[in-house]
Motif scaffolding. Structure first.
Motif, short mmCIF file in Angstrom:
data_model
loop_
_atom_site.label_atom_id
_atom_site.label_comp_id
_atom_site.label_asym_id
_atom_site.label_seq_id
_atom_site.Cartn_x
_atom_site.Cartn_y
_atom_site.Cartn_z
N LYS A 69 -17.30 11.11 28.53
CA LYS A 69 -16.30 11.24 27.47
C LYS A 69 -16.86 10.69 26.15
O LYS A 69 -16.70 11.30 25.09
CB LYS A 69 -15.03 10.48 27.86
CG LYS A 69 -13.88 10.71 26.94
CD LYS A 69 -12.62 10.05 27.49
CE LYS A 69 -11.42 10.36 26.65
NZ LYS A 69 -10.20 9.75 27.19
N ARG A 70 -17.55 9.56 26.22
CA ARG A 70 -18.11 8.93 25.03
C ARG A 70 -19.18 9.79 24.37
O ARG A 70 -19.25 9.88 23.15
CB ARG A 70 -18.70 7.57 25.38
CG ARG A 70 -19.29 6.84 24.17
CD ARG A 70 -19.88 5.52 24.53
NE ARG A 70 -18.87 4.68 25.15
CZ ARG A 70 -19.13 3.62 25.91
NH1 ARG A 70 -20.38 3.29 26.18
NH2 ARG A 70 -18.16 2.90 26.43
N ASP B 263 -18.62 17.72 22.09
CA ASP B 263 -17.49 18.06 21.24
C ASP B 263 -17.06 16.88 20.36
O ASP B 263 -16.55 17.07 19.26
CB ASP B 263 -16.29 18.52 22.07
CG ASP B 263 -16.52 19.88 22.70
OD1 ASP B 263 -17.48 20.58 22.28
OD2 ASP B 263 -15.76 20.25 23.62
N LEU B 264 -17.25 15.67 20.85
CA LEU B 264 -16.90 14.48 20.08
C LEU B 264 -18.04 14.04 19.16
O LEU B 264 -17.82 13.26 18.24
CB LEU B 264 -16.52 13.33 21.01
CG LEU B 264 -15.30 13.55 21.89
CD1 LEU B 264 -15.11 12.36 22.83
CD2 LEU B 264 -14.06 13.75 21.04
N ASN B 265 -19.23 14.51 19.43
CA ASN B 265 -20.43 14.14 18.66
C ASN B 265 -21.13 15.41 18.17
O ASN B 265 -22.29 15.64 18.48
CB ASN B 265 -21.38 13.32 19.53
CG ASN B 265 -20.77 12.06 20.03
OD1 ASN B 265 -20.61 11.11 19.27
ND2 ASN B 265 -20.38 12.04 21.29
N ASP C 44 -16.35 6.56 38.02
CA ASP C 44 -15.72 5.97 36.84
C ASP C 44 -16.71 5.80 35.68
O ASP C 44 -16.37 6.08 34.53
CB ASP C 44 -15.09 4.62 37.19
CG ASP C 44 -13.92 4.75 38.14
OD1 ASP C 44 -13.39 5.87 38.31
OD2 ASP C 44 -13.54 3.71 38.74
N ALA C 45 -17.92 5.34 35.99
CA ALA C 45 -18.93 5.18 34.94
C ALA C 45 -19.29 6.53 34.33
O ALA C 45 -19.42 6.66 33.11
CB ALA C 45 -20.18 4.51 35.51
N TYR C 46 -19.44 7.54 35.19
CA TYR C 46 -19.77 8.87 34.69
C TYR C 46 -18.67 9.39 33.77
O TYR C 46 -18.95 9.87 32.67
CB TYR C 46 -19.98 9.85 35.84
CG TYR C 46 -20.05 11.27 35.37
CD1 TYR C 46 -21.18 11.74 34.70
CD2 TYR C 46 -18.98 12.14 35.54
CE1 TYR C 46 -21.23 13.05 34.23
CE2 TYR C 46 -19.03 13.44 35.08
CZ TYR C 46 -20.16 13.89 34.41
OH TYR C 46 -20.22 15.18 33.94
N ARG C 47 -17.45 9.28 34.18
CA ARG C 47 -16.33 9.79 33.37
C ARG C 47 -16.25 9.09 32.02
O ARG C 47 -16.04 9.74 30.99
CB ARG C 47 -15.01 9.64 34.13
CG ARG C 47 -14.88 10.63 35.26
CD ARG C 47 -13.57 10.46 35.99
NE ARG C 47 -13.44 11.46 37.04
CZ ARG C 47 -12.45 11.48 37.89
NH1 ARG C 47 -11.49 10.57 37.84
NH2 ARG C 47 -12.40 12.41 38.83
#
Length: 100
Positions: A31-32, A36-38, A24-27
Motif C-alpha cells: 500500500k505504501r 498509483d500513490l507514487n 500483514d507486512a506485505y499489505r
C-alpha cells in the motif's frame, strides 16, 4: 540467491515470522509503495516488484520451505568450518579461565 537482501529483509521480517506477519507486512508495504500513490516514481515501481516477488515466494508455505532450505544451504557454503572455530575458541577460553 543472486541478491544480497533476503526476501525476508525485503518485507522487513525475521525468518521466524508467521504467515500472518508475512501477509500483514506485505499489505502494509504494498500500500505504501503502490505505483498509483507514487506516480512517476521508478523507485516505488521497483520496490513494488520486489515486494510482489517476496510475497509470492514467502506467502506460499511450500515455496517458503524451499526458499529457507536454499538460504540455509547458501549460508553453510559461505562459512565452512565456522562452527568448529567458534567451538575451539570457547574451549580455549574455558581452559584459560580454569588455569587462572
Amino acid at each position: 540467491m543472486a541478491t544480497k537482501a533476503t526476501l525476508y529483509a525485503v518485507l522487513g521480517l525475521d525468518r521466524r515470522c508467521s504467515q500472518d506477519q508475512i501477509r500483514d507486512a506485505y499489505r502494509l508495504l504494498a500500500k505504501r509503495y503502490h505505483p498509483d500513490l507514487n506516480q512517476g516514481s521508478a523507485a516505488a515501481a521497483r520496490r513494488t516488484r520486489e515486494l510482489n516477488n517476496a510475497y509470492e515466494t514467502l506467502g506460499d508455505p511450500a515455496r517458503r520451505r524451499a526458499y529457507d532450505r536454499e538460504l540455509e544451504r547458501v549460508s553453510q557454503a559461505a562459512a565452512p568450518g565456522r562452527g568448529a572455530k567458534i567451538t575451539h575458541n570457547i574451549t580455549q577460553e574455558v581452559r584459560l579461565k580454569i588455569e587462572d
